[in-house]
Design a protein around this motif. Sequence first.
Motif, mmCIF file in Angstrom:
data_model
loop_
_atom_site.group_PDB
_atom_site.id
_atom_site.type_symbol
_atom_site.label_atom_id
_atom_site.label_comp_id
_atom_site.label_asym_id
_atom_site.label_seq_id
_atom_site.Cartn_x
_atom_site.Cartn_y
_atom_site.Cartn_z
ATOM 1 N N HIS A 43 81.606 11.601 -64.662
ATOM 2 C CA HIS A 43 82.987 11.224 -64.714
ATOM 3 C C HIS A 43 82.169 9.789 -65.932
ATOM 4 C CE1 HIS A 43 85.608 8.265 -62.192
ATOM 5 N NE2 HIS A 43 84.581 7.500 -61.966
ATOM 6 N N ASN A 45 83.997 6.145 -66.672
ATOM 7 C CA ASN A 45 84.960 4.612 -65.988
ATOM 8 C C ASN A 45 84.722 4.116 -66.297
ATOM 9 O OD1 ASN A 45 85.171 4.008 -63.061
ATOM 10 N ND2 ASN A 45 86.561 4.275 -64.538
ATOM 11 N N ARG A 47 85.698 0.134 -67.001
ATOM 12 C CA ARG A 47 86.953 -0.630 -65.654
ATOM 13 C C ARG A 47 86.773 -2.209 -66.894
ATOM 14 N NH1 ARG A 47 82.640 0.590 -60.897
ATOM 15 N NH2 ARG A 47 83.621 2.816 -60.181
ATOM 16 N N HIS A 51 86.542 -2.506 -59.023
ATOM 17 C CA HIS A 51 85.757 -2.875 -58.021
ATOM 18 C C HIS A 51 84.725 -3.723 -58.584
ATOM 19 C CE1 HIS A 51 86.714 1.836 -57.867
ATOM 20 N NE2 HIS A 51 86.492 1.498 -56.671
ATOM 21 N N ASN A 60 78.845 8.758 -64.136
ATOM 22 C CA ASN A 60 78.139 8.988 -63.356
ATOM 23 C C ASN A 60 78.513 10.490 -62.828
ATOM 24 O OD1 ASN A 60 76.231 9.979 -60.798
ATOM 25 N ND2 ASN A 60 78.339 7.830 -60.050
ATOM 26 N N GLU A 70 74.773 5.718 -60.515
ATOM 27 C CA GLU A 70 74.981 4.972 -61.592
ATOM 28 C C GLU A 70 74.416 4.863 -62.553
ATOM 29 O OE1 GLU A 70 77.607 1.634 -60.393
ATOM 30 O OE2 GLU A 70 79.450 3.609 -58.866
ATOM 31 N N ARG A 72 75.433 2.195 -66.191
ATOM 32 C CA ARG A 72 76.531 1.104 -65.747
ATOM 33 C C ARG A 72 76.061 0.576 -67.311
ATOM 34 N NH1 ARG A 72 77.886 -2.412 -62.185
ATOM 35 N NH2 ARG A 72 79.094 -0.832 -60.708
ATOM 36 N N GLU A 124 91.748 10.152 -65.857
ATOM 37 C CA GLU A 124 93.041 9.637 -64.623
ATOM 38 C C GLU A 124 93.147 7.810 -64.527
ATOM 39 O OE1 GLU A 124 90.599 11.521 -60.650
ATOM 40 O OE2 GLU A 124 89.420 10.070 -61.888
ATOM 41 N N GLY A 125 93.795 7.768 -63.963
ATOM 42 C CA GLY A 125 94.053 5.874 -64.454
ATOM 43 C C GLY A 125 94.924 5.524 -65.478
ATOM 44 N N ASP A 126 94.267 4.346 -66.348
ATOM 45 C CA ASP A 126 95.749 3.801 -66.958
ATOM 46 C C ASP A 126 94.871 4.024 -68.396
ATOM 47 O OD1 ASP A 126 96.062 1.827 -64.954
ATOM 48 O OD2 ASP A 126 94.175 0.706 -65.440
HETATM 49 C C1 LIG Z 1 77.712 -2.754 -54.233
HETATM 50 C C2 LIG Z 1 77.860 -1.521 -53.354
HETATM 51 C C3 LIG Z 1 79.173 -0.570 -53.315
HETATM 52 O O1 LIG Z 1 78.587 0.094 -54.537
HETATM 53 C C4 LIG Z 1 79.895 0.583 -54.940
HETATM 54 O O2 LIG Z 1 79.994 1.576 -54.469
HETATM 55 C C5 LIG Z 1 80.893 1.773 -55.036
HETATM 56 C C6 LIG Z 1 82.305 3.225 -53.822
HETATM 57 O O3 LIG Z 1 81.074 4.824 -54.361
HETATM 58 C C7 LIG Z 1 81.547 2.175 -56.568
HETATM 59 O O4 LIG Z 1 82.703 2.756 -57.158
HETATM 60 C C8 LIG Z 1 83.184 4.257 -57.095
HETATM 61 O O5 LIG Z 1 81.883 4.856 -58.367
HETATM 62 C C9 LIG Z 1 82.266 6.166 -58.559
HETATM 63 C C10 LIG Z 1 81.754 6.307 -60.151
HETATM 64 O O6 LIG Z 1 80.036 5.140 -59.236
HETATM 65 C C11 LIG Z 1 84.006 5.800 -58.617
HETATM 66 O O7 LIG Z 1 84.047 5.453 -60.063
HETATM 67 C C12 LIG Z 1 84.682 6.435 -58.137
HETATM 68 O O8 LIG Z 1 86.191 6.473 -57.780
HETATM 69 C C13 LIG Z 1 86.091 7.853 -57.556
HETATM 70 C C14 LIG Z 1 87.623 7.415 -57.966
HETATM 71 C C15 LIG Z 1 88.373 8.074 -58.804
HETATM 72 N N1 LIG Z 1 89.927 7.613 -58.896
HETATM 73 C C16 LIG Z 1 91.053 8.124 -60.307
HETATM 74 C C17 LIG Z 1 90.881 6.922 -60.564
HETATM 75 C C18 LIG Z 1 89.471 6.957 -61.357
HETATM 76 C C19 LIG Z 1 90.149 5.684 -62.766
HETATM 77 C C20 LIG Z 1 91.227 4.579 -62.371
HETATM 78 C C21 LIG Z 1 92.250 4.789 -61.208
HETATM 79 C C22 LIG Z 1 93.828 4.167 -61.781
HETATM 80 C C23 LIG Z 1 93.876 3.534 -61.730
HETATM 81 C C24 LIG Z 1 95.435 2.492 -61.136
HETATM 82 N N2 LIG Z 1 94.650 1.224 -61.687
HETATM 83 C C25 LIG Z 1 92.101 5.685 -60.383
HETATM 84 N N3 LIG Z 1 90.014 7.113 -57.642
HETATM 85 N N4 LIG Z 1 88.715 6.871 -57.148
HETATM 86 C C26 LIG Z 1 83.990 4.610 -57.883
HETATM 87 O O9 LIG Z 1 84.840 4.263 -56.192
HETATM 88 C C27 LIG Z 1 81.270 1.125 -57.238
HETATM 89 O O10 LIG Z 1 81.244 1.666 -58.256
HETATM 90 C C28 LIG Z 1 79.611 0.756 -57.096
HETATM 91 N N5 LIG Z 1 79.295 -0.299 -57.539
HETATM 92 C C29 LIG Z 1 77.748 -0.969 -57.881
HETATM 93 C C30 LIG Z 1 77.939 -2.223 -58.532
HETATM 94 O O11 LIG Z 1 77.611 -0.491 -57.337
#
Ligand SMILES: CCCO[C@@H]1O[C@H](CO)[C@@H](O[C@@H]2O[C@H](CO)[C@H](O)[C@H](OCc3cn(Cc4cccc(C#CCN)c4)nn3)[C@H]2O)[C@H](O)[C@H]1NC(C)=O
Length: 135
Positions: A43, A45, A47, A51, A60, A70, A72, A124-126
Amino acid sequence: CGMVLTHLNVHPGECIAVKGTVPPDAKSFALNMGRAGSDLALHFNPRFESHGDTCIIICNSLQGGEWGEEQREPDFPFQLGQDAKICISFNDQELTVAVALPGEQQLKFPNRLGLEAIEFFSVEGDFRVKSIKFK
Ligand SMILES: CCCO[C@@H]1O[C@H](CO)[C@@H](O[C@@H]2O[C@H](CO)[C@H](O)[C@H](OCc3cn(Cc4cccc(C#CCN)c4)nn3)[C@H]2O)[C@H](O)[C@H]1NC(C)=O
């Protein structure tokens, strides 16, 4: 909700070359590749603002619906409103993402799944895909 390609049968040595445009107001996009939507070797991604992250690439794997650890990458080649050219290839050790536009950058991610062929690819996304070539 983006584009999904299946039954691709892409093998080591081949590459998936995606060309597209990042909208000027982009927040985040993802390229996903692996066996299926819930079984991703990568994946990828970028950004822009999402987030709580600004201009960082998150990589990831997803196995049986569970996210791995992850990776990064702060070296961020993408620019809002600009075209991008991304070539993905892999072997038994790692996946390689070469961003040829804008700038030149290669990013490696371990092949945690031991993937032997990329069957599934989704965007997915932008990110507005203009072309996908299999080389
Ligand atoms: C600090 C404690 C918490 O830590 C955080 O915990 C989160 C949840 O786990 C992680 O976030 C997840 O990270 C994962 C990778 O590892 C994944 O990206 C996953 O997204 C799946 C997903 C995919 N899609 C579709 C889509 C995709 C891209 C664009 C769009 C759009 C748009 C219109 N603008 C839509 N939707 N969701 C994300 O939620 C954070 O990174 C993490 N942060 C850190 C610093 O650690």
